[in-house]
Design an enzyme around this catalytic site. Structure first.
Site, PDB file in Angstrom:
ATOM      1  N   GLU A   1      10.053   1.399  10.400  1.00 26.10           N
ATOM      2  CA  GLU A   1      11.121   2.367  10.142  1.00 26.10           C
ATOM      3  C   GLU A   1      10.471   3.736  10.286  1.00 26.10           C
ATOM      4  O   GLU A   1       9.634   4.109   9.470  1.00 26.10           O
ATOM      5  CB  GLU A   1      11.690   2.133   8.742  1.00 26.10           C
TER       6      GLU A   1
ATOM      7  N   LYS B   1       0.853  -1.191   0.000  1.00 26.75           N
ATOM      8  CA  LYS B   1       0.000   0.000   0.000  1.00 26.75           C
ATOM      9  C   LYS B   1       0.884   1.234   0.000  1.00 26.75           C
ATOM     10  O   LYS B   1       1.428   1.634   1.030  1.00 26.75           O
ATOM     11  CB  LYS B   1      -0.930   0.043   1.210  1.00 26.75           C
TER      12      LYS B   1
ATOM     13  N   CYS C   1      13.629  10.762   6.853  1.00 28.81           N
ATOM     14  CA  CYS C   1      13.595  10.273   8.231  1.00 28.81           C
ATOM     15  C   CYS C   1      14.929  10.536   8.926  1.00 28.81           C
ATOM     16  O   CYS C   1      14.978  10.692  10.132  1.00 28.81           O
ATOM     17  CB  CYS C   1      13.251   8.800   8.257  1.00 28.81           C
TER      18      CYS C   1
ATOM     19  N   GLU D   1      10.084  15.718  15.301  1.00 31.08           N
ATOM     20  CA  GLU D   1      10.437  15.647  13.880  1.00 31.08           C
ATOM     21  C   GLU D   1       9.647  16.719  13.121  1.00 31.08           C
ATOM     22  O   GLU D   1       8.427  16.807  13.235  1.00 31.08           O
ATOM     23  CB  GLU D   1      10.076  14.262  13.346  1.00 31.08           C
TER      24      GLU D   1
HETATM   25  P1  NAI Z   1       1.799   8.545   7.943  1.00 32.83           P
HETATM   26  O1  NAI Z   1       2.539   7.709   8.922  1.00 32.83           O
HETATM   27  O2  NAI Z   1       0.375   8.851   8.209  1.00 32.83           O
HETATM   28  O3  NAI Z   1       1.865   7.830   6.486  1.00 32.83           O
HETATM   29  C1  NAI Z   1       2.773   6.829   6.099  1.00 32.83           C
HETATM   30  C2  NAI Z   1       2.004   5.656   5.481  1.00 32.83           C
HETATM   31  O4  NAI Z   1       1.138   5.104   6.462  1.00 32.83           O
HETATM   32  C3  NAI Z   1       1.102   6.049   4.302  1.00 32.83           C
HETATM   33  O5  NAI Z   1       1.092   5.013   3.348  1.00 32.83           O
HETATM   34  C4  NAI Z   1      -0.259   6.162   4.963  1.00 32.83           C
HETATM   35  O6  NAI Z   1      -1.333   5.969   4.073  1.00 32.83           O
HETATM   36  C5  NAI Z   1      -0.194   5.023   5.963  1.00 32.83           C
HETATM   37  N1  NAI Z   1      -1.134   5.144   7.081  1.00 32.83           N
HETATM   38  C6  NAI Z   1      -1.623   6.281   7.648  1.00 32.83           C
HETATM   39  N2  NAI Z   1      -2.493   5.973   8.636  1.00 32.83           N
HETATM   40  C7  NAI Z   1      -2.544   4.622   8.708  1.00 32.83           C
HETATM   41  C8  NAI Z   1      -3.248   3.704   9.543  1.00 32.83           C
HETATM   42  N3  NAI Z   1      -4.077   4.107  10.504  1.00 32.83           N
HETATM   43  N4  NAI Z   1      -3.052   2.376   9.349  1.00 32.83           N
HETATM   44  C9  NAI Z   1      -2.207   1.940   8.395  1.00 32.83           C
HETATM   45  N5  NAI Z   1      -1.527   2.759   7.572  1.00 32.83           N
HETATM   46  C10 NAI Z   1      -1.686   4.084   7.725  1.00 32.83           C
HETATM   47  O7  NAI Z   1       2.611   9.883   7.729  1.00 32.83           O
HETATM   48  P2  NAI Z   1       2.048  11.292   7.182  1.00 32.83           P
HETATM   49  O8  NAI Z   1       0.745  11.588   7.833  1.00 32.83           O
HETATM   50  O9  NAI Z   1       2.068  11.246   5.716  1.00 32.83           O
HETATM   51  O10 NAI Z   1       3.178  12.287   7.688  1.00 32.83           O
HETATM   52  C11 NAI Z   1       3.154  12.778   9.029  1.00 32.83           C
HETATM   53  C12 NAI Z   1       4.529  12.784   9.640  1.00 32.83           C
HETATM   54  O11 NAI Z   1       5.015  11.450   9.717  1.00 32.83           O
HETATM   55  C13 NAI Z   1       5.599  13.519   8.851  1.00 32.83           C
HETATM   56  O12 NAI Z   1       5.566  14.889   9.127  1.00 32.83           O
HETATM   57  C14 NAI Z   1       6.848  12.861   9.370  1.00 32.83           C
HETATM   58  O13 NAI Z   1       7.187  13.413  10.612  1.00 32.83           O
HETATM   59  C15 NAI Z   1       6.428  11.428   9.593  1.00 32.83           C
HETATM   60  N6  NAI Z   1       6.804  10.575   8.437  1.00 32.83           N
HETATM   61  C16 NAI Z   1       7.991   9.900   8.503  1.00 32.83           C
HETATM   62  C17 NAI Z   1       8.413   9.171   7.422  1.00 32.83           C
HETATM   63  C18 NAI Z   1       9.708   8.430   7.459  1.00 32.83           C
HETATM   64  O14 NAI Z   1      10.367   8.291   6.442  1.00 32.83           O
HETATM   65  N7  NAI Z   1      10.111   7.890   8.591  1.00 32.83           N
HETATM   66  C19 NAI Z   1       7.662   9.130   6.164  1.00 32.83           C
HETATM   67  C20 NAI Z   1       6.391   9.830   6.219  1.00 32.83           C
HETATM   68  C21 NAI Z   1       6.019  10.531   7.323  1.00 32.83           C
END
Ligand code: NAI
Ligand code: MG
Length: 510
Positions: free
Chosen positions: A278, A203, A312, A413
């Site tokens: 991660e 996904k 990240c 972050e």
């Molecule tokens: P997010 O954690 O919501 O999204 C990442 C993935 O998780 C996407 O595919 C999203 O559709 C999925 N996701 C979201 N809610 C979910 C749920 N309840 N169950 C299963 N999958 C779910 O991150 P978002 O909202 O895009 O970004 C918010 C913050 O998260 C950013 O500002 C950053 O701080 C952090 N982040 C860190 C990343 C990294 O590389 N470690 C990558 C993206 C976000």
């Protein structure tokens, strides 16, 4: 149309013209990829995908609900049980599939470059010349592992027992990936999961679904049996949560926010799914006065502004020795203010793209405001870009000084190009401050003194330490976080362990 998205994007003067295949993909109906083909979802529900460089509508993606996810998971289960990818396919042939996929990724570098540049705003040249070869490298590296998934023998009772272990795939694996490096983040997980013999449901992030679907098309061209590699698109709380909750999924591999990771861990308590995570970071980057300062300034800058801070590993806590602090900050500001911005598909080379969404832009601006109202000085940047880029989600590289260790901007972050620069005076002090964080993903140290470097590298709690460099990763080298930056290590042999089970067999002589 979702809030914030304006009219549909057409050809733009001064931008790279669309590759014909990209035109075709953008004109294609919303589909997911299940059991070897693009199919429509049951409800036909969709979500708009915007170009963050313009705020305009780029594509309409399918939004898979729990029923669609169920179809995808069942297809993966049938493929897994059939043995088409494992017992009935010789390891050498599975290896060839992964190797061919690596070659096809390289063949389609232009297409992937455009899809991710449009979807996430990363400069085209950076994706086509960086993310794409790195993704291909992952498949090529793990292709090599397929024929090397050996077990061990154990001499516990050599006269009466033959005891050995084998590595087996886990089964059906759900992979949930973020939008910051769409193709690359998917490849980090797919390559080891597939090499180990699992069948997967990927996904991708709702903001960046296009490259995952194209990759699934290529997997078929590479000879993968149907059902081995499925893609469901849709947002996290619907599609992602359905994948996590599905009892037919044996493991979730996730990259994203700590909050979502917490919900995944909680949901996986029901059936004790395997989970690897991660997550984010607040990586310290420490500069000693004996460092090559020119390289250190450049390194510290890119540690923060690379991918507009949406990494990240971003080195957002920059500790600079007080003896060199003022000069260092001046050089950093000079370099940061000279960086150029542009749309992902701009044909003129530029350094930085936009943030991913207006929500992320507001969030980053909010962090900067909160720092300023707590007494921090915005020494450089701090604003959204205006002029021709005003419709996209662009932000100036931002340097904050006069910050204290307790400020939110130093603890949380930010995921934008925002660095807090802080002076320090001695090694013990800076190691303690570096470790005073709930995160532990990466850290940097800049010094030519071996003793200093070894001390920092051994005492700082982080999954990766970069010495006189920043941001390097390779398929062979384990990567992941300590503390709240994650569970498990991706890449290298460690990722094979993440996606396999060890079975011990005790075989009596009589
Ligand atoms: P997010 O954690 O919501 O999204 C990442 C993935 O998780 C996407 O595919 C999203 O559709 C999925 N996701 C979201 N809610 C979910 C749920 N309840 N169950 C299963 N999958 C779910 O991150 P978002 O909202 O895009 O970004 C918010 C913050 O998260 C950013 O500002 C950053 O701080 C952090 N982040 C860190 C990343 C990294 O590389 N470690 C990558 C993206 C976000
Ligand atoms: Mg989220």
């Amino acid at each position: 149309m979702s809030a914030g998205i304006t009219g549909r994007q057409g050809p733009i003067a001064g931008h790279i013209p669309f590759h014909p295949e990209v035109e075709r993909l953008l004109a294609s109906p919303p589909t997911v990829f299940i059991d070897g083909q693009r199919v429509q979802t049951r409800t036909g529900s969709t979500a708009d995908v915007a170009d963050p460089s313009s705020g305009q509508l780029l594509w309409v993606a399918a939004e898979a609900d729990a029923d669609d996810v169920d179809v995808a998971v069942r297809a993966a289960r049938v493929a897994f049980q059939s043995g088409a990818w494992t017992v009935h396919m010789k390891p050498a042939d599975r290896q060839r599939c992964l190797w061919r996929l690596a070659e096809l990724i390289e063949r389609d570098a232009e297409i992937f470059g455009q899809l991710d540049a449009l979807d996430c705003g990363r400069p085209y040249a950076t994706v086509a010349g960086g993310d794409v070869p790195a993704s291909a490298e992952h498949f090529a590296y793990y292709a090599g592992w397929v024929t090397k998934l050996t077990g061990r023998t154990y001499p516990v009772d050599p006269e009466g027992m033959h005891v050995y272990s084998v590595r087996e795939p886990i089964g059906v694996v759900g992979l949930i990936t973020p939008w910051n490096y769409p193709l690359l983040m998917a490849s980090w997980k797919l390559a080891p999961a597939l090499a180990a013999g699992n069948c997967v449901v990927l996904k991708p992030a709702e903001q960046t679904p296009l490259s995952a679907l194209h990759l699934a098309d290529l997997a078929m061209e590479a000879g993968f049996p149907p059902g081995v590699f499925n893609v469901v698109t849709g947002n996290g709380s619907l599609t992602g949560a359905a994948l996590v909750a599905h009892r037919g999924v044996d493991k979730i591999g996730f990259t994203g926010s700590v909050e979502v990771a917490q919900s995944i861990v909680a949901a996986s308590a029901i059936d004790l799914k395997r989970v690897s995570l991660e997550l984010g970071g607040k990586s310290p980057n420490i500069v000693f006065p004996d460092a090559d300062l020119e390289r250190a300034v450049e390194g510290a800058l890119w540690a923060t502004v690379g991918n507009s801070g949406q990494s990240c590993t971003a080195g957002t806590r920059l500790y600079v020795h007080s003896r060199i602090y003022d000069d260092f900050v001046s050089s950093l500001i000079a370099k940061a203010s000279a960086l150029t911005h542009g749309a992902g598909m701009a044909s003129v080379d530029h350094d930085l793209g936009p943030l991913i969404t207006s929500t992320q832009l507001d969030r980053v601006l909010g962090w900067i405001d909160s720092a300023a109202s707590s007494g921090a000085t915005i020494a450089q940047g701090g604003h959204q870009l205006g002029g021709p880029l005003a419709d996209g989600y662009f932000i100036e590289p931002t340097v904050l000084t006069d910050v204290t260790d307790d400020l939110e901007v130093v603890r949380e972050e930010i995921f934008g190009p925002v660095v807090a620069v802080m002076p320090f005076t001695d090694v013990d002090e800076v190691i303690a401050r570096a470790n005073d964080s709930r995160f532990g993903l990466a850290a940097g140290v800049w010094s030519t003194n071996l003793a200093t470097v070894h001390e920092v590298a051994s005492k700082v709690q982080a999954g990766t330490i970069w010495v006189n460099t920043w941001g390097l990763t390779a398929a062979a080298v384990p990567f992941g976080g300590m503390k709240q930056s994650g569970h498990g290590r991706e890449m290298g042999e460690d990722a094979i362990d993440l996606y396999s089970e060890t079975k011990s067999v005790w075989m009596g002589w009589t």
